[in-house]
Design a protein around this motif. Sequence first.
Motif, PDB file in Angstrom:
ATOM      1  N   GLY A  94       0.809  -1.208   0.000  1.00  0.00           N
ATOM      2  CA  GLY A  94       0.000   0.000   0.000  1.00  0.00           C
ATOM      3  C   GLY A  94       0.846   1.262   0.000  1.00  0.00           C
ATOM      4  N   TRP A  95       0.404   2.268   0.743  1.00  0.00           N
ATOM      5  CA  TRP A  95       1.108   3.556   0.775  1.00  0.00           C
ATOM      6  C   TRP A  95       2.543   3.402   1.267  1.00  0.00           C
ATOM      7  N   LEU A  96       2.762   2.487   2.259  1.00  0.00           N
ATOM      8  CA  LEU A  96       4.103   2.307   2.812  1.00  0.00           C
ATOM      9  C   LEU A  96       5.019   1.632   1.798  1.00  0.00           C
ATOM     10  N   GLY A  97       4.496   0.641   1.093  1.00  0.00           N
ATOM     11  CA  GLY A  97       5.283  -0.019   0.063  1.00  0.00           C
ATOM     12  C   GLY A  97       5.704   0.934  -1.037  1.00  0.00           C
ATOM     13  N   ALA A  98       4.836   1.930  -1.321  1.00  0.00           N
ATOM     14  CA  ALA A  98       5.162   2.904  -2.355  1.00  0.00           C
ATOM     15  C   ALA A  98       6.314   3.817  -1.936  1.00  0.00           C
ATOM     16  N   LEU A  99       6.457   4.044  -0.619  1.00  0.00           N
ATOM     17  CA  LEU A  99       7.519   4.923  -0.132  1.00  0.00           C
ATOM     18  C   LEU A  99       8.848   4.199   0.066  1.00  0.00           C
ATOM     19  N   MET A 100       8.781   2.905   0.425  1.00  0.00           N
ATOM     20  CA  MET A 100       9.989   2.163   0.763  1.00  0.00           C
ATOM     21  C   MET A 100      10.679   1.593  -0.469  1.00  0.00           C
ATOM     22  N   ARG A 101      11.997   1.591  -0.418  1.00  0.00           N
ATOM     23  CA  ARG A 101      12.770   0.826  -1.387  1.00  0.00           C
ATOM     24  C   ARG A 101      12.961  -0.575  -0.837  1.00  0.00           C
ATOM     25  N   ALA A 102      12.657  -1.562  -1.654  1.00  0.00           N
ATOM     26  CA  ALA A 102      12.700  -2.947  -1.184  1.00  0.00           C
ATOM     27  C   ALA A 102      14.091  -3.377  -0.749  1.00  0.00           C
ATOM     28  N   ASP A 103      15.122  -2.714  -1.284  1.00  0.00           N
ATOM     29  CA  ASP A 103      16.490  -3.145  -0.994  1.00  0.00           C
ATOM     30  C   ASP A 103      17.206  -2.234  -0.001  1.00  0.00           C
ATOM     31  N   LEU A 104      16.491  -1.256   0.582  1.00  0.00           N
ATOM     32  CA  LEU A 104      17.167  -0.334   1.481  1.00  0.00           C
ATOM     33  C   LEU A 104      16.386  -0.171   2.779  1.00  0.00           C
ATOM     34  N   TYR A 105      16.632  -1.068   3.708  1.00  0.00           N
ATOM     35  CA  TYR A 105      16.073  -0.948   5.053  1.00  0.00           C
ATOM     36  C   TYR A 105      16.945  -1.778   5.995  1.00  0.00           C
ATOM     37  N   TYR A 106      16.772  -1.546   7.282  1.00  0.00           N
ATOM     38  CA  TYR A 106      17.534  -2.260   8.300  1.00  0.00           C
ATOM     39  C   TYR A 106      16.553  -3.032   9.173  1.00  0.00           C
ATOM     40  N   PHE A 114      20.449  -5.834  17.074  1.00  0.00           N
ATOM     41  CA  PHE A 114      21.125  -4.563  17.317  1.00  0.00           C
ATOM     42  C   PHE A 114      22.644  -4.727  17.204  1.00  0.00           C
ATOM     43  N   HIS A 115      23.154  -5.916  17.505  1.00  0.00           N
ATOM     44  CA  HIS A 115      24.607  -6.125  17.465  1.00  0.00           C
ATOM     45  C   HIS A 115      25.129  -6.196  16.035  1.00  0.00           C
ATOM     46  N   THR A 116      24.291  -6.607  15.096  1.00  0.00           N
ATOM     47  CA  THR A 116      24.744  -6.731  13.699  1.00  0.00           C
ATOM     48  C   THR A 116      24.251  -5.594  12.810  1.00  0.00           C
ATOM     49  N   GLU A 117      23.005  -5.172  13.013  1.00  0.00           N
ATOM     50  CA  GLU A 117      22.400  -4.188  12.121  1.00  0.00           C
ATOM     51  C   GLU A 117      22.562  -2.747  12.596  1.00  0.00           C
ATOM     52  N   TYR A 118      22.535  -2.550  13.932  1.00  0.00           N
ATOM     53  CA  TYR A 118      22.607  -1.174  14.425  1.00  0.00           C
ATOM     54  C   TYR A 118      23.878  -0.444  13.979  1.00  0.00           C
ATOM     55  N   PRO A 119      25.074  -1.051  14.047  1.00  0.00           N
ATOM     56  CA  PRO A 119      26.272  -0.317  13.592  1.00  0.00           C
ATOM     57  C   PRO A 119      26.157   0.160  12.140  1.00  0.00           C
ATOM     58  N   LYS A 120      25.571  -0.675  11.266  1.00  0.00           N
ATOM     59  CA  LYS A 120      25.384  -0.272   9.865  1.00  0.00           C
ATOM     60  C   LYS A 120      24.399   0.894   9.770  1.00  0.00           C
ATOM     61  N   GLN A 126      24.786   8.708  10.208  1.00  0.00           N
ATOM     62  CA  GLN A 126      25.814   9.732  10.405  1.00  0.00           C
ATOM     63  C   GLN A 126      26.347  10.258   9.073  1.00  0.00           C
ATOM     64  N   LYS A 127      26.544   9.362   8.125  1.00  0.00           N
ATOM     65  CA  LYS A 127      27.026   9.798   6.808  1.00  0.00           C
ATOM     66  C   LYS A 127      25.979  10.646   6.093  1.00  0.00           C
ATOM     67  N   THR A 128      24.705  10.258   6.226  1.00  0.00           N
ATOM     68  CA  THR A 128      23.632  11.032   5.606  1.00  0.00           C
ATOM     69  C   THR A 128      23.538  12.429   6.210  1.00  0.00           C
ATOM     70  N   LEU A 129      23.811  12.524   7.505  1.00  0.00           N
ATOM     71  CA  LEU A 129      23.773  13.819   8.184  1.00  0.00           C
ATOM     72  C   LEU A 129      25.022  14.654   7.921  1.00  0.00           C
ATOM     73  N   GLY A 130      25.997  14.049   7.257  1.00  0.00           N
ATOM     74  CA  GLY A 130      27.221  14.772   6.942  1.00  0.00           C
ATOM     75  C   GLY A 130      28.188  14.891   8.096  1.00  0.00           C
ATOM     76  N   ILE A 131      28.088  13.963   9.052  1.00  0.00           N
ATOM     77  CA  ILE A 131      29.015  13.969  10.192  1.00  0.00           C
ATOM     78  C   ILE A 131      30.365  13.467   9.696  1.00  0.00           C
ATOM     79  N   VAL A 136      31.097   4.624  15.360  1.00  0.00           N
ATOM     80  CA  VAL A 136      30.340   3.374  15.428  1.00  0.00           C
ATOM     81  C   VAL A 136      30.848   2.606  16.630  1.00  0.00           C
ATOM     82  N   ASP A 137      30.114   2.707  17.727  1.00  0.00           N
ATOM     83  CA  ASP A 137      30.508   2.093  18.992  1.00  0.00           C
ATOM     84  C   ASP A 137      29.953   0.681  19.059  1.00  0.00           C
ATOM     85  N   ALA A 138      30.836  -0.281  19.257  1.00  0.00           N
ATOM     86  CA  ALA A 138      30.393  -1.684  19.303  1.00  0.00           C
ATOM     87  C   ALA A 138      29.651  -2.012  20.598  1.00  0.00           C
TER      88      ALA A 138
END
Length: 231
Positions: A94-106, A114-120, A126-131, A136-138
């Motif tokens: 529906g509306w959510l599927g139209a907004l999401m890219r199928a290959d870009l989510y966590y 959280f141990h595997t996906e959160y660091p990514k 941070q990169k998107t925000l231009g930091i 990336v704290d383990a």
Amino acid sequence: VMISYNWEQQWIAKMLAENLKRNAGIKVWIDVEQMEGDMLQKMAEAVEGSDLIVACVSESYRDSNNCRLEVTYAFRKEKPIVFVMVEEGFKASGWLGALMRADLYYSLYQEDLFHTEYPKLSEYIQKTLGISSVRVDASLTSLPAADSPAPAQGLNKSASWTRDEVEQWTRECELDVAPLDLDGGALYELRVLLHQDPAGLHHVLKELGLNHVRQRLDFAAALRKLGTPRK
């Protein structure tokens, strides 16, 4: 960063917020802390004042008009949106599927992820925000036991909700009911009735002031989404 989520997955949103704040040094807006007064105005201000939106998506998120309003408003304002899957097996449509890219989510639908996906996710945000100096704290920050999901209850801790949290849940589910003055324990007993004596549940809901059949059916459907209670 604004975190958009449905009340049923609040613990995930809170854990994500804590880690972004403590481990990445990012200022986070999350309505469990800051939503007061005119909710629509506060939502608009939060979106407009954020550099990035994290949308914690699930079936209940897709079905919520409030969540839809938040993320579509962010899309209209051309804010970067990062989608985080917080329900195992959920497929956006529906509306959510139209907004999401199928290959870009966590995926963060359970604490172990959280141990595997959160660091990514943190690095991407941070990169998107231009930091310039990405952190990336383990070592992850876990929530207190009261906020973390108990194994028997899966992802929801509704049995321990306060009256205010139950009231917030009714708003998130967009239930047409007056304040019920119920805490999580009472809500749990209603869930037991739903599975053991549906007719009895409708009688109790009528006693609580839900006089219209549509109100009771909507409330029962919202209870069902909280899962099967262990009694």
